[in-house]
Design an enzyme around this catalytic site. Structure first.
Site, mmCIF file in Angstrom:
data_model
loop_
_atom_site.group_PDB
_atom_site.id
_atom_site.type_symbol
_atom_site.label_atom_id
_atom_site.label_comp_id
_atom_site.label_asym_id
_atom_site.label_seq_id
_atom_site.Cartn_x
_atom_site.Cartn_y
_atom_site.Cartn_z
ATOM 1 N N LYS A 201 7.800 5.034 4.513
ATOM 2 C CA LYS A 201 7.491 6.291 4.299
ATOM 3 C C LYS A 201 8.859 7.016 3.814
ATOM 4 C CE LYS A 201 3.174 7.262 5.022
ATOM 5 N NZ LYS A 201 2.303 7.738 3.974
ATOM 6 N N SER B 30 6.071 10.982 7.187
ATOM 7 C CA SER B 30 5.499 11.067 8.465
ATOM 8 C C SER B 30 6.531 11.340 9.406
ATOM 9 C CB SER B 30 4.994 9.539 8.922
ATOM 10 O OG SER B 30 4.865 9.266 9.935
ATOM 11 N N TYR C 56 6.492 0.916 8.994
ATOM 12 C CA TYR C 56 5.869 1.952 8.597
ATOM 13 C C TYR C 56 6.706 3.128 7.956
ATOM 14 C CZ TYR C 56 2.538 6.182 8.657
ATOM 15 O OH TYR C 56 2.103 7.213 8.433
ATOM 16 N N ASN D 153 0.803 -1.184 -0.051
ATOM 17 C CA ASN D 153 -0.036 -0.029 -0.136
ATOM 18 C C ASN D 153 0.966 1.122 0.153
ATOM 19 O OD1 ASN D 153 -2.653 -1.171 0.201
ATOM 20 N ND2 ASN D 153 -1.953 -1.897 2.198
#
Lengths: 247, 247
Positions: free
Chosen positions: B150, B109, B146, B84
């Site tokens: 990013k 982020s 995560y 994703n």
């Protein structure tokens, strides 16, 4: 007792340079997608780097990993580098942590920073008088999606070092050629890595103590725009070759 | 004529902050995996960010993209962020180039640099007297996968800017909360981003001229360890909020 070292992508050119000098130095386990030919010592494993179970099994009892496997083509399409280089490298780091491996050496590439070679800087950048240097502290600037995948592998290494206490060294490999530097190719001469300097550098990544490092893998060329200071300091790298000696 | 802007992941909290202030400012196209509820203006498209054909279609006639879509969970597993966040972001950049879009703003982020929050530095790092600052020139240090995803998105942006002349701004979004900053959470106060500062910052990413930028997306908090200097200089960001005003 020699250290047990897993070499992924063992059948490629970097593997050839390493094994050519260090076949007797370590207790090797050699992993490649294709069955290895020749008289390499040690146990050979045929597996794809994206096969988590097979990679995990190959890690058992291993002290250090030299991770070379991946799609090596600068022009490789995104789907291939996503799967083989990014996902494959995550598998290597993750299974190394699970298996209690001490250190992972990641074969990064000059292509992770290829876009620093702007039109305004080249060809001067490749000449001995030019003082521009990258030293590994700069942000990646890939000139292709292969380079993006190598930069992503470096960041994965940073994460696995910080969060899982794995020692990680990323080597931005220059232009590895056997015998002599590229002829009539200034860029290749500026980032030349001889076979013996390559083997010595990877030996240092196995022997030295470090936390997380990004170093450039080139010989001590007069022409250069990558600094080898960090490789000298952190790893004790002492290259013997210089592309200028072959002019 | 207002600019046409594609907002991916429009149904999330950042999308809410942006549309809450700027619904009338641009000719919006809103893309989300789930049908959007509420009275948002503009044409809404239901598609997964990994659906290359649908994303390509949504780019048609678009001037700028604000790319928020992705798995937003800091604890998201690798397979999800690989698909994703990394693959999805490559699809957005690639289709934007194909469609002739001028600029892509990428929602990065604070997690891309979360591992700078070492035990030795915290909690002092989150306090007003502490002078440590990240400014966007530092290498990523993600504290989770995560954050790795990013950082990979930022590097993809660098590549698409350098090689395909796309304007790319990566916004390392802090802690976005509505109304007031997080209570009894120093880290959240140090990286607070108010809704109106969020909307203003993204408006600046649409209006300003730039090549490639990495900026921090936080309000002008007394407590901070992210510099907002680059956002001020490159984008003309002028935040109005400060978490200290709510003490």
């Amino acid at each position: 007792m020699p250290k047990s070292v897993l070499l992924t992508g063992a059948g490629g050119r970097v593997g050839e340079a390493i094994l050519g000098e260090l076949a007797e130095t370590y207790d090797w386990r050699l992993l490649d997608r294709e069955p290895l030919t020749g008289d390499y010592l040690g146990k050979s494993v045929v597996a794809d780097i994206t096969d988590e179970a097979a990679v995990g099994q190959a890690m058992e009892g291993i002290d250090a990993v030299i991770h070379l496997a991946g799609d090596p083509r600068p022009e490789a399409p995104w789907d291939s580098v996503l799967r083989n280089n990014i996902d494959g490298t995550q598998t290597v780091f993750e299974t190394a942590v699970d298996a209690g491996v001490d250190s992972v050496v990641f074969a990064s590439s000059n292509h992770a920073v290829g876009a620093y070679e702007t039109e305004a800087r080249t060809p001067e950048l490749f000449r001995a008088h030019d003082g521009f240097r990258l030293d590994g502290t700069e942000l990646p600037r890939p000139g292709n999606l292969y380079g993006v995948s190598k930069a992503a592998g470096e960041t994965l290494g940073r994460y696995y070092h910080d969060e899982h206490d794995l020692s990680v060294c990323c080597v931005r490999i220059g232009n590895l050629t056997k015998g002599h530097p590229p002829i009539d190719y200034e860029r290749g001469q500026a980032m030349w890595l001889s076979y013996r300097d390559c083997a010595h550098l990877f030996e240092r990544t196995i022997e030295a103590d470090y936390g997380y490092e990004i170093v450039y893998g080139i010989s001590d060329n007069d022409r250069k725009y990558y600094s080898i200071d960090r490789a000298r300091e952190a790893l004790g790298y002492e290259p013997q070759d210089n592309s200028a000696a072959h002019d």
